[in-house]
Write an enzyme that holds these catalytic residues in place. Structure first.
Site, short mmCIF file in Angstrom:
data_model
loop_
_atom_site.label_atom_id
_atom_site.label_comp_id
_atom_site.label_asym_id
_atom_site.label_seq_id
_atom_site.Cartn_x
_atom_site.Cartn_y
_atom_site.Cartn_z
N SER A 135 1.16 0.69 -0.45
CA SER A 135 0.23 -0.22 -0.38
C SER A 135 -1.25 0.35 0.10
CB SER A 135 0.64 -1.09 0.93
OG SER A 135 -0.25 -2.00 1.28
N LYS A 161 0.18 -1.15 -4.83
CA LYS A 161 -0.19 -2.40 -4.30
C LYS A 161 -1.58 -2.44 -3.88
CE LYS A 161 1.20 -4.85 -0.15
NZ LYS A 161 2.38 -5.44 0.57
N LYS A 163 -4.84 -4.07 -1.65
CA LYS A 163 -5.09 -5.20 -0.70
C LYS A 163 -6.26 -5.63 -1.21
CE LYS A 163 -1.98 -4.70 2.63
NZ LYS A 163 -1.23 -5.86 2.99
N ASP A 189 -2.00 -7.94 -2.89
CA ASP A 189 -1.90 -8.61 -1.55
C ASP A 189 -3.04 -9.07 -0.87
OD1 ASP A 189 -0.44 -9.58 0.78
OD2 ASP A 189 0.28 -7.36 1.42
N GLU A 214 0.57 -11.45 -3.69
CA GLU A 214 1.32 -11.55 -2.64
C GLU A 214 0.63 -12.44 -1.81
OE1 GLU A 214 2.67 -7.90 -1.10
OE2 GLU A 214 3.16 -8.67 1.02
N ASP A 239 5.02 -13.58 1.40
CA ASP A 239 5.42 -12.49 2.49
C ASP A 239 5.36 -13.29 3.93
OD1 ASP A 239 5.00 -10.52 4.68
OD2 ASP A 239 3.48 -9.70 3.80
N LYS A 263 10.64 -8.70 4.86
CA LYS A 263 10.29 -7.82 5.87
C LYS A 263 11.16 -8.03 7.08
CE LYS A 263 5.50 -7.24 5.20
NZ LYS A 263 4.05 -7.52 5.61
N GLY A 291 6.64 -3.72 4.30
CA GLY A 291 6.72 -2.46 5.43
C GLY A 291 5.69 -3.01 6.35
O1 OSB Z 1 1.31 -7.59 4.33
O2 OSB Z 1 2.55 -6.17 3.52
C1 OSB Z 1 1.55 -6.71 4.41
C2 OSB Z 1 0.93 -3.60 6.89
C3 OSB Z 1 0.80 -4.45 7.93
C4 OSB Z 1 0.75 -5.72 7.88
C5 OSB Z 1 1.16 -6.52 6.66
C6 OSB Z 1 1.13 -5.88 5.46
C7 OSB Z 1 0.88 -4.31 5.36
C8 OSB Z 1 1.26 -3.60 4.38
C9 OSB Z 1 1.76 -2.02 4.39
O3 OSB Z 1 0.85 -3.99 3.08
C10 OSB Z 1 2.98 -1.94 4.19
C11 OSB Z 1 3.59 -0.68 4.51
O4 OSB Z 1 3.30 0.29 3.72
O5 OSB Z 1 4.10 -0.51 5.49
MG MG Z 2 1.93 -8.58 2.58
#
Ligand code: OSB
Ligand code: MG
Length: 368
Positions: A135, A161, A163, A189, A214, A239, A263, A291
Site C-alpha cells: 500500500s 495499491k 492511496k 484505495d 477500494e 473495506d 481485515k 492490513g
Molecule cells: O484502508 O487499507 C486501508 C492502513 C491503515 C488503515 C487503513 C488502511 C491501511 C492501508 C495499509 O492501506 C495496509 C498495510 O499495509 O498494513
Molecule cells: Mg482500505
C-alpha cells in the site's frame, strides 16, 4: 486451558517513512497488544485500532477502556471454554470489534500453542506462502510517488495499491501506468474520500485497467456503492463497510462490491474472517487480506489467513520492512514477492523480549 488474566501492553513503533492516506498522516504506530495468560500457556493478540478514530470509530484508548470495563469482566464472570466461545460471550456488547478481535486472537493463540497447532491449519490454509502487495501512501509529488513505486517493484512486490483522494487520483494512476506499464497489478484505495456525486470522476479511472477501487464512499453507504458500481467499469471493493459476514453477504446481494478486503480486526477476529471468506467464496467473490500496519504478531496471523483458498488476490501483507526498521518479532522478509506462512504453533511467532521492552510505553494487568 485455564485463563488467569490479560496483560495490556502499549508499544510505540516508529515508521520508516510517514504514511499518508485520505484520513491523515502517520509517522509512528501506537499499538495495543493483548497477552492472554493461562497457567500453562500464553498467547498474543495485536489490536489494529489506531490512536485516533479516523479510519474507524474505534481507537486505542477506547479499546483499552472497553476491555478493562466490560469485555474482560464478562469473561471473568463466565470464562470461555475456548476461543470459539469468546465472540458469543461478548455478543451483547455492541460493536468494539477491534477490541474483541484482539482478545479472541490472544486466547486463540494461547489455545493453539498449548495444542501445538498452527493458526494457518486451524483456519483451513491451503498454501505455505502468499503473494504480497504493498500500500503506497499519498505523496507530495508524482516524482516522489514514482520513486517509491519503483523501489517496491524492485523489492519484488507483486501488486501496487495507491492511496487516493480528490485531487490525487487520475494523475498518479496515469503516471504509474505510463512509467511501469500495463502489466503491473494496480489498484487504488480512497478510504471513503469521495461522495455519490463523484461517479464521473471515478469512472475516469476506468481506462487504466485497475484491479479494483477500494472503499470510495462512506462506510455506511452500501446503496451508494451499489449505484456507483453501475457507473464505473472498475470493480468496487469494500473495506470499512465490511464489519461482519452478514455485512459482506448484504453488500454482495445489493451489488455494492465485487471484491472484499478482509481485515480481521475490523470484523471481530480471525474466526469471523473465515466466515467472510466462506460467504464470499460461495458467491464467487474474490477476497484479499488487508492490513493495518501490523507488527510481526498481527502480520503472522494475517499471512495465515491469506493462505486460505478464496484469497485469490495479493493482499496488503507486506514485509516487516515496509513499515518498521526493527519489528517486534523476527522480521517477515519478502522472497520472490511472497511471504512464508508461519508453521509453528499458534501465530508461529513471538515478540523478541529486548525489542518488546524497548518499545513498550505502558503495561496493565487485567485479572480474570
Ligand atoms: O484502508 O487499507 C486501508 C492502513 C491503515 C488503515 C487503513 C488502511 C491501511 C492501508 C495499509 O492501506 C495496509 C498495510 O499495509 O498494513
Ligand atoms: Mg482500505
Amino acid at each position: 486451558m485455564k485463563l488467569t488474566g490479560f496483560e495490556l501492553r502499549r508499544v510505540r513503533m516508529p515508521l520508516v517513512a510517514p504514511f499518508r492516506t485520505s484520513f491523515g498522516t502517520q509517522t509512528g504506530r501506537e499499538v495495543l497488544l493483548v497477552r492472554a495468560v493461562a497457567g500453562d500457556a500464553e498467547g498474543w493478540g495485536e489490536c489494529v485500532a489506531m490512536g485516533d478514530p479516523l479510519y474507524s470509530s474505534e481507537y486505542a484508548e477506547a479499546v483499552a477502556d472497553v476491555l478493562r470495563r466490560f469485555l474482560v469482566p464478562a469473561l471473568a464472570a463466565g470464562p470461555p471454554a475456548d476461543a470459539a466461545a469468546v465472540a458469543p460471550a461478548l455478543h451483547r456488547f455492541k460493536g468494539h470489534r477491534m477490541a474483541k478481535a484482539a482478545l479472541e486472537t490472544a486466547i486463540l493463540d494461547a489455545e493453539l500453542r498449548a495444542a501445538g497447532r498452527p493458526l494457518s491449519r486451524e483456519l483451513g490454509a491451503v498454501r505455505d506462502r502468499v503473494p504480497c502487495g504493498v500500500s503506497v501512501g499519498i505523496m507530495d509529488s508524482i516524482g516522489e510517488l514514482l520513486d517509491a513505486v519503483d523501489g517496491y517493484l524492485a523489492e519484488g512486490y507483486l501488486r501496487i495499491k495507491l492511496k487516493i483522494q480528490p485531487g490525487w487520483d487520475v494523475a498518479p494512476v496515469r503516471a504509474v501506468r505510463e512509467r511501469f506499464g500495463d502489466d503491473v497489478l494496480l489498484q487504488v484505495d480512497a478510504n471513503t474520500a469521495y461522495t455519490r456525486s463523484d461517479a464521473a470522476l471515478l469512472a475516469a479511472l476506468d481506462p487504466f485497467d485497475l484491479l479494483l477501487i477500494e472503499q470510495p464512499l462512506d462506510e455506511e453507504d452500501i446503496v451508494g456503492h451499489a449505484d456507483l458500481a453501475k457507473r464505473v467499469r472498475t470493480p468496487i471493493c469494500l473495506d470499512e463497510s465490511i464489519t461482519s459476514a452478514r455485512a459482506a453477504a448484504d453488500a454482495i446481494r445489493l451489488g455494492a462490491c465485487a471484491i472484499v478486503n478482509v481485515k480481521p480486526g475490523r470484523v471481530g477476529g480471525y474466526l469471523e474472517s473465515r466466515r467472510i471468506h466462506d460467504v464470499c467464496a460461495a458467491h464467487g467473490v474474490p477476497v484479499w487480506c488487508g492490513g493495518m500496519l501490523e507488527t510481526g504478531l498481527g502480520r503472522a496471523a494475517n499471512v495465515a489467513l491469506a493462505a486460505l483458498p478464496g484469497f485469490t488476490l495479493p493482499g496488503d501483507t507486506s514485509a516487516s520492512g515496509r513499515y518498521f526498521r526493527t519489528d517486534l518479532t523476527e522480521p517477515f522478509v519478502l522472497d520472490g514477492g511472497h511471504l512464508a506462512v508461519p508453521s509453528g504453533p499458534g501465530l508461529g511467532v513471538e515478540p523478541l523480549p529486548e525489542i518488546l521492552a524497548e518499545v513498550t510505553t505502558g503495561i496493565e494487568w487485567l485479572p480474570l
